[in-house]
Enzyme design. Structure first.
Site, mmCIF file in Angstrom:
data_model
loop_
_atom_site.group_PDB
_atom_site.id
_atom_site.type_symbol
_atom_site.label_atom_id
_atom_site.label_comp_id
_atom_site.label_asym_id
_atom_site.label_seq_id
_atom_site.Cartn_x
_atom_site.Cartn_y
_atom_site.Cartn_z
ATOM 1 N N ASP A 58 0.851 -1.209 0.000
ATOM 2 C CA ASP A 58 0.000 0.000 0.000
ATOM 3 C C ASP A 58 0.884 1.256 0.000
ATOM 4 O O ASP A 58 0.674 2.184 -0.794
ATOM 5 C CB ASP A 58 -0.887 0.056 1.254
ATOM 6 C CG ASP A 58 -1.912 -1.073 1.357
ATOM 7 O OD1 ASP A 58 -3.109 -0.798 1.236
ATOM 8 O OD2 ASP A 58 -1.502 -2.237 1.546
ATOM 9 N N ASP A 117 -6.523 4.901 -4.218
ATOM 10 C CA ASP A 117 -6.490 3.779 -3.272
ATOM 11 C C ASP A 117 -5.387 2.857 -3.776
ATOM 12 O O ASP A 117 -5.549 2.154 -4.779
ATOM 13 C CB ASP A 117 -7.834 3.047 -3.227
ATOM 14 C CG ASP A 117 -7.886 2.082 -2.048
ATOM 15 O OD1 ASP A 117 -6.806 1.710 -1.540
ATOM 16 O OD2 ASP A 117 -9.000 1.696 -1.642
ATOM 17 N N ILE A 157 -3.969 0.082 -2.681
ATOM 18 C CA ILE A 157 -4.453 -1.311 -2.756
ATOM 19 C C ILE A 157 -5.851 -1.324 -2.150
ATOM 20 O O ILE A 157 -6.015 -1.218 -0.937
ATOM 21 C CB ILE A 157 -3.559 -2.315 -1.990
ATOM 22 C CG1 ILE A 157 -2.150 -2.362 -2.597
ATOM 23 C CG2 ILE A 157 -4.190 -3.717 -2.022
ATOM 24 C CD1 ILE A 157 -1.229 -3.420 -1.973
ATOM 25 N N ASP A 158 -6.833 -1.420 -3.032
ATOM 26 C CA ASP A 158 -8.200 -1.534 -2.555
ATOM 27 C C ASP A 158 -8.496 -3.027 -2.401
ATOM 28 O O ASP A 158 -8.176 -3.813 -3.295
ATOM 29 C CB ASP A 158 -9.153 -0.903 -3.574
ATOM 30 C CG ASP A 158 -10.606 -1.016 -3.137
ATOM 31 O OD1 ASP A 158 -10.871 -0.913 -1.932
ATOM 32 O OD2 ASP A 158 -11.461 -1.221 -4.015
ATOM 33 N N SER A 214 -12.806 -5.633 -3.350
ATOM 34 C CA SER A 214 -12.291 -4.459 -4.076
ATOM 35 C C SER A 214 -13.182 -3.955 -5.211
ATOM 36 O O SER A 214 -14.227 -4.540 -5.512
ATOM 37 C CB SER A 214 -10.887 -4.731 -4.621
ATOM 38 O OG SER A 214 -10.942 -5.368 -5.897
ATOM 39 N N LYS A 257 -15.086 -5.499 -8.531
ATOM 40 C CA LYS A 257 -16.527 -5.726 -8.750
ATOM 41 C C LYS A 257 -17.068 -4.755 -9.799
ATOM 42 O O LYS A 257 -17.857 -5.132 -10.654
ATOM 43 C CB LYS A 257 -17.303 -5.535 -7.427
ATOM 44 C CG LYS A 257 -17.007 -6.603 -6.392
ATOM 45 C CD LYS A 257 -17.907 -6.479 -5.162
ATOM 46 C CE LYS A 257 -17.469 -5.462 -4.135
ATOM 47 N NZ LYS A 257 -16.170 -5.678 -3.493
ATOM 48 N N ARG A 302 -23.990 -3.156 -2.488
ATOM 49 C CA ARG A 302 -23.211 -2.860 -1.271
ATOM 50 C C ARG A 302 -24.168 -2.224 -0.271
ATOM 51 O O ARG A 302 -24.452 -1.016 -0.357
ATOM 52 C CB ARG A 302 -22.065 -1.915 -1.629
ATOM 53 C CG ARG A 302 -21.051 -1.679 -0.511
ATOM 54 C CD ARG A 302 -19.933 -0.755 -0.986
ATOM 55 N NE ARG A 302 -18.855 -0.659 -0.044
ATOM 56 C CZ ARG A 302 -17.789 -1.467 -0.001
ATOM 57 N NH1 ARG A 302 -17.656 -2.430 -0.888
ATOM 58 N NH2 ARG A 302 -16.858 -1.305 0.900
ATOM 59 N N ASP A 310 -12.544 4.577 -2.633
ATOM 60 C CA ASP A 310 -13.082 3.224 -2.812
ATOM 61 C C ASP A 310 -14.100 3.155 -3.942
ATOM 62 O O ASP A 310 -14.576 2.055 -4.264
ATOM 63 C CB ASP A 310 -13.755 2.736 -1.511
ATOM 64 C CG ASP A 310 -12.737 2.247 -0.489
ATOM 65 O OD1 ASP A 310 -11.689 1.730 -0.899
ATOM 66 O OD2 ASP A 310 -13.001 2.386 0.722
HETATM 67 N N1 LIG Z 1 -17.662 -1.190 7.694
HETATM 68 C C1 LIG Z 1 -17.366 -0.961 6.421
HETATM 69 N N2 LIG Z 1 -18.345 -0.818 5.499
HETATM 70 C C2 LIG Z 1 -18.068 -0.615 4.195
HETATM 71 N N3 LIG Z 1 -16.789 -0.522 3.714
HETATM 72 C C3 LIG Z 1 -15.778 -0.658 4.569
HETATM 73 C C4 LIG Z 1 -15.986 -0.872 5.960
HETATM 74 N N4 LIG Z 1 -14.780 -0.970 6.550
HETATM 75 C C5 LIG Z 1 -13.844 -0.804 5.588
HETATM 76 N N5 LIG Z 1 -14.437 -0.601 4.391
HETATM 77 C C6 LIG Z 1 -13.817 -0.321 3.092
HETATM 78 O O1 LIG Z 1 -14.065 -1.415 2.235
HETATM 79 C C7 LIG Z 1 -12.977 -1.477 1.334
HETATM 80 C C8 LIG Z 1 -12.928 -2.827 0.676
HETATM 81 O O2 LIG Z 1 -14.116 -3.006 -0.014
HETATM 82 P P1 LIG Z 1 -14.629 -4.441 -0.465
HETATM 83 O O3 LIG Z 1 -15.360 -5.021 0.693
HETATM 84 O O4 LIG Z 1 -15.519 -4.092 -1.606
HETATM 85 O O5 LIG Z 1 -13.435 -5.228 -0.857
HETATM 86 C C9 LIG Z 1 -11.789 -1.183 2.200
HETATM 87 O O6 LIG Z 1 -10.769 -0.684 1.385
HETATM 88 P P2 LIG Z 1 -9.211 -1.069 1.646
HETATM 89 O O7 LIG Z 1 -9.070 -2.520 1.411
HETATM 90 O O8 LIG Z 1 -8.515 -0.220 0.669
HETATM 91 O O9 LIG Z 1 -8.956 -0.682 3.087
HETATM 92 C C10 LIG Z 1 -12.327 -0.123 3.177
HETATM 93 O O10 LIG Z 1 -12.055 1.194 2.760
HETATM 94 MG MG LIG Z 2 -10.147 0.680 -0.442
#
Ligand SMILES: Nc1ncnc2c1ncn2[C@@H]1O[C@H](COP(=O)(O)O)[C@@H](OP(=O)(O)O)[C@H]1O
Ligand SMILES: [Mg+2]
Length: 355
Positions: free
Chosen positions: A48, A136, A138-139, A267, A270, A284, A297
């Protein structure tokens, strides 16, 4: 000419994401990940930090006046010499194999201290004025750690509106002929035929191309898949139950007559997957009432899906508003679908969430 608008921004964004993605792959294959837990309990790795440093350096070199909103900050690296040196080694070693592309991208970093300052340039408050990039690095960090899907994400907003979006998805299959399956993210090998760059410029459509190690490859246009009947849809949702309520998603799917199981994927991969018609919907649903989504994100994915013929809104049907700072303060959740069925999906979402 209108079609040339943002062509330099797109080109630099593609190269920057490509170079940063190579760094993340090298971390996955040859390093301890240096995983730390942030204050919100989400993980961050050396990948990251390194990817964020590389992308910001390239943006500063090419667009020195622009502001940057990025997910990570350098505090942990300032306090931990060994971690800082590991990230510095990674960043020094990352370059595209094509010298012309590497030169165009520029942004070589002079020292570990300069690298920390560059990482912290991502601290813009965001907002509705001027040119602001959202990064981001690394998402889907959890997906990255388990060898599943993750994405290197970059979007350019101008006056709060997303104009350019790029997603590097190293673990997605290049071929868009494959429909999504349950195990799409489970294969951690670096096999041939994997790695996709998605991109879009507002008003110019969405594209995908294979990720490469040098200059960007030729693009193909991508489009969401027409759906004869919503009940035939495949929907994607997060792997992490804490990020999206899977119970609500299942109830919404049932309401729409969808019988196929969801595809769970980490990430913004999707967004890319539905934009190229490998899936149809992205649901979501807020799992925690107090969680506020972050602009990095969603910025790139939102534009890519809309340019591929989709509609992206929150659970109430409101467009995502990127003009309010670092978060999507005025939105709850995300619902992405082909334009002509999006209204029907929102009706189902409302009927389940307002029960
Ligand atoms: N309670 C929550 N509800 C929704 N998104 C959240 C969350 N906690 C963290 N995230 C976010 O969800 C992202 C990942 O999304 P997904 O679930 O689609 O893979 C995370 O990004 P990072 O991995 O960059 O931290 C973070 O920013
Ligand atoms: Mg992210």
């Amino acid at each position: 000419m209108a079609s040339q608008e943002y062509s330099k921004e797109l080109h630099i964004a593609l190269l920057a994401v490509q170079r940063a993605t190579l760094l993340t792959k090298s971390v996955f294959h040859s390093h301890a990940k240096g995983t730390l837990n942030k204050s919100d309990a989400s993980p961050v790795t050396i990948g990251d930090f390194g990817a964020q440093a590389l992308i910001i350096a390239a943006l500063q070199h090419n667009f020195p006046q622009d502001e940057i909103v990025a997910e990570e900050e350098a505090k942990d690296l300032r306090e931990n010499d060994q971690l800082r040196e590991t990230v510095w080694d990674l960043v020094k070693g990352a370059s595209l194999s094509d010298a012309t592309a590497e030169n165009e991208l520029g942004g070589s970093i002079s020292s570990p201290e300069a690298m920390l300052d560059i990482i912290d340039k991502g601290n813009s408050k965001g907002g509705n004025r001027g040119r602001i990039w959202a990064i981001d690095p690394i998402d889907g960090t959890k997906g990255f750690l388990r060898g599943g899907q993750y994405a290197v994400c970059l979007g350019l907003m101008v006056d709060g509106d997303v104009k350019v979006g790029v997603l590097g998805c190293p673990n997605l299959p290049v071929s868009d002929s494959e429909r999504l399956s349950e195990n799409i993210g489970a294969d951690a090998t670096d096999a041939e035929g994997k790695g996709v760059l998605f991109s879009a410029v507002l008003g110019q459509g969405a594209q995908s191309r294979p990720l490469s190690k040098d200059t960007v490859s030729s693009p193909s246009s991508i489009h969401m898949k027409p759906l004869a009947n919503i009940s035939e849809a495949t929907f994607c949702e997060s792997v992490e139950a804490g990020h999206s309520s899977q119970g609500d998603a299942a109830a919404i799917a049932q309401k729409l007559g969808i019988t196929k199981p969801s595809v769970r994927m980490d990430s913004q991969a999707k967004y890319g997957s539905i934009a190229r018609g490998a899936g149809d919907l992205y649901l979501r649903l807020p799992a925690r009432k107090d969680y506020v989504e972050k602009i990095w994100d969603h910025a790139a994915g939102d534009l890519i899906v809309r340019e591929a013929g989709g509609q992206v809104t929150d659970v109430e049907g409101k467009r995502l508003d990127f003009s309010l700072g670092r978060t999507l303060a005025n939105n709850k959740g995300v619902i992405a679908a082909p334009k002509d069925v999006h209204g029907e999906v929102i009706e189902a979402v409302k009927s389940i969430l307002n029960k």
